[in-house]
Design a protein around this motif. Structure first.
Motif, PDB file in Angstrom:
ATOM      1  N   GLY A  24      -2.000  13.113   9.587  1.00 46.50           N
ATOM      2  CA  GLY A  24      -2.117  11.662   9.550  1.00 46.50           C
ATOM      3  C   GLY A  24      -1.834  11.109   8.171  1.00 46.50           C
ATOM      4  O   GLY A  24      -1.508  11.834   7.231  1.00 46.50           O
ATOM      5  N   LEU A  25      -1.946   9.811   8.050  1.00 50.51           N
ATOM      6  CA  LEU A  25      -1.688   9.114   6.803  1.00 50.51           C
ATOM      7  C   LEU A  25      -2.966   9.021   5.975  1.00 50.51           C
ATOM      8  O   LEU A  25      -4.021   8.660   6.487  1.00 50.51           O
ATOM      9  CB  LEU A  25      -1.182   7.705   7.084  1.00 50.51           C
ATOM     10  N   SER A  79       5.071  13.642   2.314  1.00 50.66           N
ATOM     11  CA  SER A  79       5.907  12.445   2.395  1.00 50.66           C
ATOM     12  C   SER A  79       5.070  11.255   1.948  1.00 50.66           C
ATOM     13  O   SER A  79       3.888  11.165   2.285  1.00 50.66           O
ATOM     14  CB  SER A  79       6.422  12.227   3.815  1.00 50.66           C
ATOM     15  N   HIS A  96      -4.559   7.079   2.754  1.00 48.49           N
ATOM     16  CA  HIS A  96      -4.350   5.931   1.880  1.00 48.49           C
ATOM     17  C   HIS A  96      -4.494   6.340   0.422  1.00 48.49           C
ATOM     18  O   HIS A  96      -5.453   7.026   0.054  1.00 48.49           O
ATOM     19  CB  HIS A  96      -5.359   4.837   2.217  1.00 48.49           C
ATOM     20  N   GLN A 131       1.540  11.447   3.626  1.00 46.37           N
ATOM     21  CA  GLN A 131       1.456  12.150   4.903  1.00 46.37           C
ATOM     22  C   GLN A 131       1.884  13.589   4.694  1.00 46.37           C
ATOM     23  O   GLN A 131       3.046  13.855   4.361  1.00 46.37           O
ATOM     24  CB  GLN A 131       2.339  11.488   5.968  1.00 46.37           C
ATOM     25  N   GLN A 187       0.838  -1.188   0.000  1.00 44.08           N
ATOM     26  CA  GLN A 187       0.000   0.000   0.000  1.00 44.08           C
ATOM     27  C   GLN A 187       0.876   1.243   0.000  1.00 44.08           C
ATOM     28  O   GLN A 187       1.972   1.243   0.564  1.00 44.08           O
ATOM     29  CB  GLN A 187      -0.901  -0.017   1.257  1.00 44.08           C
ATOM     30  N   TYR A 219       0.874   5.329   1.020  1.00 44.08           N
ATOM     31  CA  TYR A 219       0.213   6.342   1.828  1.00 44.08           C
ATOM     32  C   TYR A 219       0.912   7.679   1.647  1.00 44.08           C
ATOM     33  O   TYR A 219       2.106   7.731   1.364  1.00 44.08           O
ATOM     34  CB  TYR A 219       0.269   5.973   3.325  1.00 44.08           C
ATOM     35  N   PHE A 238       4.822   7.063   1.733  1.00 42.55           N
ATOM     36  CA  PHE A 238       5.310   5.841   2.365  1.00 42.55           C
ATOM     37  C   PHE A 238       4.722   4.623   1.668  1.00 42.55           C
ATOM     38  O   PHE A 238       3.533   4.603   1.341  1.00 42.55           O
ATOM     39  CB  PHE A 238       4.883   5.785   3.834  1.00 42.55           C
ATOM     40  N   LEU A 264      -3.822   0.489  -2.994  1.00 41.05           N
ATOM     41  CA  LEU A 264      -3.453  -0.840  -2.531  1.00 41.05           C
ATOM     42  C   LEU A 264      -3.280  -1.720  -3.751  1.00 41.05           C
ATOM     43  O   LEU A 264      -4.151  -1.749  -4.631  1.00 41.05           O
ATOM     44  CB  LEU A 264      -4.554  -1.399  -1.615  1.00 41.05           C
TER      45      LEU A 264
END
Lengths: 114, 112
Positions: free
Chosen positions: B42-43, B86, B45, B37, B33, B35, B88, B48
């Motif tokens: 928060g993250l 960012s 989504h 930020q 997945q 993500y 991830f 996926l």
């Protein structure tokens, strides 16, 4: 609700004090996860629940950290006797079926231990 | 422990350009997945991709997955200043706990 809610947004504790963080998962999601993000952006898994049962607690520093997810209550993460190194952002996430669906993250609780 | 390693660690581009971020991982996965930020937030989504999929699109995002090389890439096309964040990657490791294992992230700056 349709979002993961976390309270408080910020928490400041003196070293040795207790800290308690709360998380309300999305309604209908049976899995809850806690992650810790430290200053270098690294995420560390702490613990997960399937409903009120602990699913995986391999990331928990057990001597000071505890967590619960009780029916009809927000989940909680408690740190007894906080240390400076516990300063981090703690994220809660929830999911319907983690192997199939994504995890939805809350906005996080920033814990500062002074 | 960190499984994913993003590359590059930081990326600075001009608005309108494409941004490509890579992620490598070490073990067999169920899914991967991505993500985003934003600073201090928060993250969110993004996408996926399952282990049996090779490519997935969502709007301006394109994700590829190469399980033989244990790597994934995230392409953001026609970037905007609002894409500054960012990014991830996170893997769901096969055959074990349902926890996500995160990489260290790529910090993307899109200059107007």
């Amino acid at each position: 609700g349709e979002e993961v809610a976390q309270t408080p947004k910020h928490l400041v504790r003196g070293e040795g004090q207790k800290a308690k963080l709360y998380c309300a998962p999305i309604k209908g999601h049976s899995y809850v996860f806690w992650y810790q993000q430290v200053l270098k952006n690294e995420f560390k898994f702490l613990i997960s629940f399937q409903n009120e049962n602990v699913f995986d607690e391999t990331g928990m520093p057990k001597e000071r950290f505890s967590a619960k997810c009780l029916p009809n209550s927000p989940c909680s993460l408690e740190i007894q006797a906080t240390k400076l190194e516990d300063s981090a952002v703690y994220f809660c996430a929830s999911s319907q079926v983690p192997g199939v669906y994504e995890q939805y993250f809350g906005p996080g609780t920033r814990l500062t231990v002074t | 422990s960190q499984q994913g390693e993003e590359d590059p660690q930081a990326l600075s581009i001009q608005e309108g350009e494409n941004a490509t971020m890579n992620c490598s991982y070490k073990t067999s996965i169920n899914n991967l997945q991505w993500y985003r930020q934003n600073s201090g937030r928060g993250l969110v989504h993004l996408i996926l991709i399952r282990s049996n999929e090779r490519e997935k699109h969502s709007g301006r995002l394109r994700v590829t997955l190469d399980t033989s090389k244990k790597s994934s890439s995230l392409l953001i096309t026609a970037s905007r200043a609002a894409d500054t964040a960012s990014y991830f990657c996170a893997t769901l490791v096969r055959g074990g706990s349902e926890k996500l294992v995160f990489g260290k992230g790529t910090k993307l700056t899109v200059n107007p």
